[in-house]
Design a protein around this motif. Sequence first.
Motif, short mmCIF file in Angstrom:
data_model
loop_
_atom_site.label_atom_id
_atom_site.label_comp_id
_atom_site.label_asym_id
_atom_site.label_seq_id
_atom_site.Cartn_x
_atom_site.Cartn_y
_atom_site.Cartn_z
N ILE A 144 0.74 -1.02 -0.07
CA ILE A 144 0.04 -0.03 0.05
C ILE A 144 0.83 1.39 -0.15
O ILE A 144 0.53 2.18 -0.85
CB ILE A 144 -1.02 -0.03 1.28
CG1 ILE A 144 -1.93 -1.03 0.98
CG2 ILE A 144 -1.73 1.34 1.61
CD1 ILE A 144 -3.11 -1.26 2.07
N ILE A 162 -1.05 -1.14 -12.54
CA ILE A 162 -2.31 -1.24 -12.23
C ILE A 162 -2.74 -2.80 -12.53
O ILE A 162 -3.51 -3.43 -11.65
CB ILE A 162 -3.29 -0.13 -12.79
CG1 ILE A 162 -2.79 1.28 -12.49
CG2 ILE A 162 -4.60 -0.42 -12.62
CD1 ILE A 162 -3.39 2.10 -13.26
N LEU A 178 -1.34 -4.69 -9.65
CA LEU A 178 -2.11 -4.31 -8.46
C LEU A 178 -3.31 -5.30 -8.52
O LEU A 178 -3.94 -5.68 -7.54
CB LEU A 178 -2.33 -2.81 -8.47
CG LEU A 178 -1.14 -2.34 -7.93
CD1 LEU A 178 -1.28 -0.67 -8.10
CD2 LEU A 178 -0.69 -2.23 -6.34
N GLN A 216 -2.82 -8.98 -8.02
CA GLN A 216 -2.45 -9.43 -6.53
C GLN A 216 -3.71 -9.17 -5.52
O GLN A 216 -3.79 -9.36 -4.49
CB GLN A 216 -1.30 -8.67 -6.15
CG GLN A 216 -1.52 -7.25 -5.79
CD GLN A 216 -0.18 -6.63 -5.41
OE1 GLN A 216 0.86 -6.90 -5.54
NE2 GLN A 216 -0.30 -5.63 -4.17
N GLU A 217 -4.91 -8.49 -6.02
CA GLU A 217 -5.78 -8.39 -5.36
C GLU A 217 -7.13 -9.51 -5.24
O GLU A 217 -7.30 -10.12 -6.40
CB GLU A 217 -6.53 -7.04 -5.78
CG GLU A 217 -7.60 -6.55 -4.99
CD GLU A 217 -7.27 -6.08 -3.62
OE1 GLU A 217 -7.91 -6.76 -2.74
OE2 GLU A 217 -6.23 -5.41 -3.35
N ILE A 273 -14.42 -6.21 -5.93
CA ILE A 273 -14.85 -4.87 -5.88
C ILE A 273 -13.63 -4.09 -6.34
O ILE A 273 -13.70 -3.16 -7.37
CB ILE A 273 -15.66 -4.29 -4.90
CG1 ILE A 273 -16.78 -5.05 -4.43
CG2 ILE A 273 -15.61 -2.85 -4.93
CD1 ILE A 273 -17.61 -5.00 -3.05
N ILE A 274 -12.50 -4.34 -5.84
CA ILE A 274 -11.39 -3.50 -6.09
C ILE A 274 -10.82 -3.67 -7.23
O ILE A 274 -10.35 -2.93 -8.17
CB ILE A 274 -10.35 -3.70 -4.86
CG1 ILE A 274 -10.61 -3.06 -3.60
CG2 ILE A 274 -9.11 -3.13 -5.17
CD1 ILE A 274 -9.93 -3.33 -2.38
N LYS A 281 -12.54 -1.91 -9.82
CA LYS A 281 -12.14 -0.66 -9.99
C LYS A 281 -10.95 -0.21 -10.63
O LYS A 281 -10.84 0.69 -11.33
CB LYS A 281 -12.36 -0.23 -8.25
CG LYS A 281 -13.55 0.17 -7.80
CD LYS A 281 -13.43 0.84 -6.40
CE LYS A 281 -14.95 1.09 -5.68
NZ LYS A 281 -15.69 2.29 -6.50
N TYR A 282 -9.92 -1.22 -10.31
CA TYR A 282 -8.73 -1.00 -11.08
C TYR A 282 -8.95 -1.28 -12.70
O TYR A 282 -8.55 -0.60 -13.43
CB TYR A 282 -7.79 -2.28 -10.71
CG TYR A 282 -7.11 -2.11 -9.47
CD1 TYR A 282 -6.06 -0.73 -9.35
CD2 TYR A 282 -7.07 -2.94 -8.62
CE1 TYR A 282 -5.61 -0.60 -8.06
CE2 TYR A 282 -6.26 -2.82 -7.26
CZ TYR A 282 -5.36 -1.51 -7.25
OH TYR A 282 -4.82 -1.34 -6.08
N LEU A 286 -11.72 -0.18 -14.34
CA LEU A 286 -12.44 1.20 -14.41
C LEU A 286 -11.09 2.32 -14.51
O LEU A 286 -11.15 2.99 -15.55
CB LEU A 286 -13.11 1.77 -13.35
CG LEU A 286 -14.36 2.56 -13.76
CD1 LEU A 286 -15.20 1.82 -14.68
CD2 LEU A 286 -15.15 2.99 -12.45
N LEU A 287 -10.23 2.02 -13.81
CA LEU A 287 -9.15 3.03 -13.77
C LEU A 287 -8.13 2.85 -14.83
O LEU A 287 -7.85 4.04 -15.55
CB LEU A 287 -8.22 2.66 -12.64
CG LEU A 287 -6.97 3.79 -12.16
CD1 LEU A 287 -7.18 5.16 -12.01
CD2 LEU A 287 -6.11 3.12 -11.26
#
Lengths: 198, 125
Positions: free
Chosen positions: B47, B97, B100, B103-104, B108-109, B112-113, B115-116
């Motif tokens: 983080i 990204i 990231l 590794q998630e 939900i996250i 979001k990634y 979307l990013l």
Amino acid sequence: MITWAEILEIKVKRYIDQINAKEEAEKIRKRKNRILKVIIWIVLILFIFYFFNNKKSNNSPKIKIGQELKYTKSAGDIELFQLGTKHLSKYEQKQTGYTKETEQEFIRTNIVSEKYFVNNSNIIGTIKDTINLNGKKWVKVALNKDIYKKPINFDLITDKFDVTFKKVNKMDEIYNLSDEYYLQISQVEQLLNTNNSN
Amino acid sequence: MLSEYEKQIKNLDFGQTGKTIIRKLSAILIEFDSTINSYNSDNYISIAEELDLVHKFIEILNIFEKIETQFKINSEDTTQLIQIYHTHFKTPVISVINLLSMQENDEIIKAKYKLLIDEINNLVQ
């Protein structure tokens, strides 16, 4: 980049939650350890207490129901007790909150000594039971009938008796006397020790 | 004490020639790429590392915006600038990204990634 900020917000919150959960788990672990230590100490203390108590009781002669209790000179006077209640004086009543009589308690009613056993069997009686009263142990004994025949004022030279052992049924200010006789545990243990060594 | 990356940003002078600005921007992007590689060396981005990358990402994005504005004022060609953005900035950022996201475990996250990534892809056409 609102989205990335949102992602980080969620992740940071999750990270903080994880840390908090970890801290909570650590607290619980420490608490459990403390409780465990206390339990270990209690068990240890109980064990030590049991060990010493057991050792002590091992040193004391075992009291068996039906066992004969013999008199030995070294025992001196044997104090006999009966259960009864005492009538309290006005002053005593005031002291105890105006109770007219005491709870049942052991009252020394007789003493048998060496003279009861001259030309007689040395048996005081037979052990019938043991009871606890007010944290103290007592031994119920059925007295040897021969004791009743022997006098208190016994003359060793003339071998004459004038007063025999009398069972006490009533004493001044004492009521509800039991028929059974009791001896203090310490005296019984002393007698049994000398009985065993003879 | 300023880091190499901060020194390079400080050295950036928008009054200089387009060529010089591009050269200095390249140095910043190399430093940024080096940071990404360093964070990615253990195949895990923490983080703290992600926060630092976001901070650098926004800072560099602002620099790009300022340079583009300056280039437009000076009527300079922005083709090379946009090319540098796509190759040396957007691509490494999207790869980070993606990493990231991989590794998630949280769906939900992960969404979001995704979307990013779409946001970044649509940022400069």
